[in-house]
Every structure is written in C-alpha cells, then in structure tokens.
Design an enzyme around this catalytic site. Structure first.
Site, short mmCIF file in Angstrom:
data_model
loop_
_atom_site.label_atom_id
_atom_site.label_comp_id
_atom_site.label_asym_id
_atom_site.label_seq_id
_atom_site.Cartn_x
_atom_site.Cartn_y
_atom_site.Cartn_z
CD GLU A 144 -77.62 -48.39 98.16
OE1 GLU A 144 -77.13 -49.29 98.03
OE2 GLU A 144 -77.11 -47.32 98.80
CD GLU A 180 -79.37 -46.72 102.95
OE1 GLU A 180 -78.31 -47.03 102.84
OE2 GLU A 180 -80.08 -47.42 102.36
C1 PNW Z 1 -76.38 -49.78 101.25
N1 PNW Z 1 -71.17 -51.55 97.62
O1 PNW Z 1 -75.80 -50.64 100.47
C2 PNW Z 1 -77.88 -50.32 101.40
O2 PNW Z 1 -78.77 -49.44 100.95
C3 PNW Z 1 -77.91 -50.79 102.64
O3 PNW Z 1 -79.12 -51.68 102.57
C4 PNW Z 1 -76.82 -51.15 103.36
O4 PNW Z 1 -76.98 -51.84 104.54
C5 PNW Z 1 -75.81 -50.02 103.72
O5 PNW Z 1 -75.67 -49.32 102.45
C6 PNW Z 1 -74.60 -50.56 104.24
O6 PNW Z 1 -73.67 -51.33 103.42
C7 PNW Z 1 -74.68 -50.98 99.73
O7 PNW Z 1 -70.67 -52.47 97.85
C8 PNW Z 1 -74.02 -51.99 100.04
O8 PNW Z 1 -71.10 -50.66 96.51
C9 PNW Z 1 -72.82 -52.34 99.30
C10 PNW Z 1 -72.43 -51.25 98.46
C11 PNW Z 1 -73.15 -50.17 98.07
C12 PNW Z 1 -74.42 -49.91 98.98
#
Ligand code: PNW
Length: 445
Positions: A164, A352
């Site tokens: 990401e 994921e």
């Molecule tokens: C992903 N947003 O994160 C990550 O790859 C993980 O580490 C995380 O635990 C999982 O999703 C759940 O959140 C994101 O706010 C976290 O846009 C936040 C965002 C997007 C992806």
C-alpha cells in the site's frame, strides 16, 4: 460448490510492526512507527507496537497454528530495522536470522511463504535524512532488498516490494494521520514517485540476479462511485480514483502518470527524472489487491487538494464494520474487472481482505464471529464472480491471521481470524478461522 481454479493460492496476511513486538530487542533499530506511536495522542489510547502479539518470541507456535488451521500460504512483512538497524550499513545478524527461521518453519509446515519487504515501518535514522522525499531512499531500499533476496531468495517463491504505497504517501506524508506524520502534499507526491522508483529498481535487481519466483507490489484500491451524476461529482470521483489507483497503475502498466490529474496537482507535482517512468513500466510479475471499501465521491471545496468528499458505503442489507467502514462485496468484483479491462488483465492476487468486528469469547471460551464469516464468504464469492468474467486472479488472502495493532486505531479493532487475549497472549481461533481453513482446503465454497 463454487470451485476455484487449480493452483489458486489461499492464505492469511500479517505485517511485522502489527504483530512482532520486541521493538528494541536483539539489536532492532527504531522505525518511524515506534517514534510515532511513542508520542502521545497519535494512536488511540496511546497504544503502541512495543509488545503487540509478541510474535517475535512465539513465532514457532504461530506457524504451528497456521498449519493446524490448514492455511496453505502466509503473507508476512519484514521489519527493515530488525535487519538493518540504521536502515543502511551494518546488518544485524539476529534480525536476519529471525526471518530465516520463519521461512524454514513455514516450509517445514508445508506453508508457502509470501514476503513483503516493506509494510510502513521505515527506519527512523533514514527519516531524519528526509525519508522517502529524499531520492537516496531508492538506493536505501534496494540495498535492503538485496540483503533479503540474498538470504531468503532461495526459499521464498513470492515477494512484494511495498504494501500500500498509497497509505505511505497520503496518510504518512499527506494527511499525516500515520507515521511519519508529515502534512504536506508536495512531499506526499514526491514520496509516491520515489516509492514506485524504489519498487522498479528492486524488481530489476530481483530479475538481474535471477532469483526464482515472482515479485510484485500490493495496492489498496477502493471502488469509487460518483455520489450523483452531476458533472462535478463525476470529476471529483475521477480525481479520487486517479490518486488511489491511476497514479500507481498507469505508471506501472503504461509508464506514464495520468496527465489530467498531474495538471490538477500543479505545484504539488513530483520531480521526475528522465528515464524514471520507463523503468517503472512493466516492473511486476503480479499485482496485490488489498480490498476493503467502496466509496461514494462528492465534489467538495473543503475536501483538500482533491476537492472531494469520500464516504465508504455498504450494499443494501450489510451493516458497517467496527472501523465504521461500509461493507460492499460487489466493489471487489468491480476492482478486479477494472484492472482486467483497463490495465491488461495482469496476474492479480487479493492479498488482504477482512473486517473488524467486536469479537469476544463466550462463557465456554469460544469466539463465534458469524459477521466475519459472512463478510469473507461474500468477498470470496465476489472474487469468483470476477474470475468467471475473465479476471486473472490467482489467490485470496484474509486480513488478518490474528488480532493485532491496528495502526492509529490501536488494539481495539479486531481483524483477526484468531482471537488474541493481549494480557496472556493466548490465541483462540475464531469460528471464521476454522471456516476459512476449510474453504482453503476445499479450494472453494
Ligand atoms: C490495510 N485507510 O491498511 C493494511 O495493509 C493493514 O496493515 C491494516 O491493518 C488493514 O488494512 C486494516 O486497516 C489500511 O484509512 C489502513 O484508507 C487504512 C486505510 C487503508 C488501508
């Protein structure tokens, strides 16, 4: 029964800072997430990853649990500062050994290791030299990658450079809600470009050194829908899409940034050297898709640089998750078909997908999480629907193997298939873990 293609890869995902703990043990250096979480008010309840799931000390038991559950593959990330405490220079043998043992344990258990080089825990020492805004970061990262390829390249068949990059650039350097907590969109876009360049140079290295296996990058596409069919909402939706998807996939697939969006950025456009985009083009064997949300987009002058208000929505009949994210399985089909139709149908893996719900053990100690089973089932069906329509999808990974440190939200949101009782570190597989293990074993629903 919904059957998946032969050789479809099933597994669960984690990341280093979210589970390992042992933040200052055996020579590990400080990362930007250590620094960020140790500063008050950055993380809910002032939680941090100092101990997390104590996976660093419990790794063999955790791998044994993966095996018991019948997980065919495991997607984990490497803590850069465990291996290179200052980010560059001297290697810490104890840190490197940990990942060596992890890979050996996985292989001995018959589990395919899938390693992500970087999931946000950037070296603090290099942050002090400007972090990803400094073009030298491209070399810092490739040097780290070389150390990992040389040590694990003979045994790890699937690699990803970054998890990401959108989150690193826009939450780390744009809104600043994640480490390193910078609020500057010029820095965010420069970071984006350096991440893609570091990715591309690392893939070049992987190919030049003839490592077996495949390497890619993991993105986090939302499915975006204009809130209305007014022209200004449609334009705002295009900007949200370009920031989140176009700015990554157009350079990766076609070697160019989206022209109209680059004009919109004006003074925030990144500095790009001649030849950079040619190197980024085609620099992947597969693409990882982390899918969580579908969002409506409204034109909004108060909506920052994008002038857009983005709101995640649910399909009818679905509630919202504990993160207050909408639940929209069909969005995953849309994303996979968008990539099929508009980016040459690359090899894709859902790396994921998951949700946080307020899980708790019942009187008998069991953790029943029907909401998570419903969530996963619907998204696995949505993946299957995309495959039936021709999308080249090769795997599906649930987020997450176990409850863990959910970044700025701390430990309250539980995304795990396995429940973690933090005071005792006891692991209890939830009903969803047993269910998902069976899906993986049957290669279908
Ligand atoms: C992903 N947003 O994160 C990550 O790859 C993980 O580490 C995380 O635990 C999982 O999703 C759940 O959140 C994101 O706010 C976290 O846009 C936040 C965002 C997007 C992806």
């Amino acid at each position: 029964m919904l059957q998946f293609p032969k050789d479809f890869l099933w597994g669960v995902s984690t990341s280093a800072y979210q589970i390992e703990g042992a933040w200052n043990e055996d020579g590990r250096g400080e990362s930007v997430w250590d620094r960020f979480a140790h500063r008050p008010h950055n993380v809910a309840d002032n939680h941090n990853g100092d101990v997390a799931c104590d996976h660093y000390h419990r790794m063999p038991d955790d791998v044994a649990l993966l095996k018991t559950l019948g997980m065919p593959a495991y997607h984990f990330s490497i803590s850069w500062t465990r291996v290179l405490p200052a980010g560059c220079g001297a290697v810490n043998p104890a840190g490197l050994d940990f990942y060596d043992r992890l890979v050996d344990e996985l292989l001995a258990a018959g589990i395919t290791p899938m390693a992500v080089l970087h999931h946000w825990d950037f070296p603090q020492a290099l942050q002090e030299l400007g972090g990803w805004v400094n073009r030298a970061s491209v070399d810092w990262f490739t040097d780290f990658a070389r150390v990992m390829f040389n040590r694990l390249g003979d045994r790890v068949p699937l690699w990803a450079t970054f998890n990401e990059p959108w989150v690193i650039a826009f939450l780390g350097y744009g809104s600043g809600i994640f480490a390193p907590g910078v609020c500057d969109y010029s820095q965010a876009y420069q970071t984006l470009h350096h991440l893609l360049l570091a990715h591309a140079k690392t893939v070049q290295l992987f190919r030049q050194d003839n490592h077996a296996g495949e390497i890619g990058i993991v993105l986090n596409p939302d499915h975006f829908i204009p809130a209305t069919n007014r022209a200004e909402d449609i334009a705002a939706c295009q900007r949200a899409y370009d920031e989140n998807v176009g700015m990554f996939l157009r350079p990766l697939v076609f070697g160019e940034y989206p022209a109209q969006f680059m004009d919109w950025l004006g003074v925030h456009r990144p500095t790009i050297f001649p030849g950079d985009l040619a190197q980024i083009k085609g620099s992947f064997d597969y693409l990882g898709v982390n899918y969580y949300r579908t969002s409506t987009v409204t034109h909004d002058v108060g909506g920052g640089l994008l002038k857009a208000k983005i709101h995640s929505v649910s399909e009818p009949g679905w509630g919202r998750t504990e993160m207050d994210w909408g639940i929209h399985p069909a969005g995953l089909t849309h994303v996979l078909l968008d990539w099929k139709e508009n980016y040459g149908n690359p090899k894709m893996m859902v790396t994921e997908n998951g949700a946080a719900f307020p899980d708790a053990p019942d009187d008998t100690g069991a953790v029943n999480d029907p909401a998570r089973i419903n969530f996963l089932r619907a998204h696995i069906e949505a993946t299957h629907a995309a495959i039936r329509q021709g999308a080249n999808v090769r795997g599906y990974f649930a987020w997450s193997f176990m409850d863990n440190f959910e970044w700025a939200s701390g430990y309250r949101p539980r995304f795990g298939l396995v429940y973690v009782d933090y005071p005792t570190q006891k692991r209890t597989p939830k009903a969803s873990a047993h269910w998902f293990g069976r899906v993986a074993q049957q290669n279908g629903l």
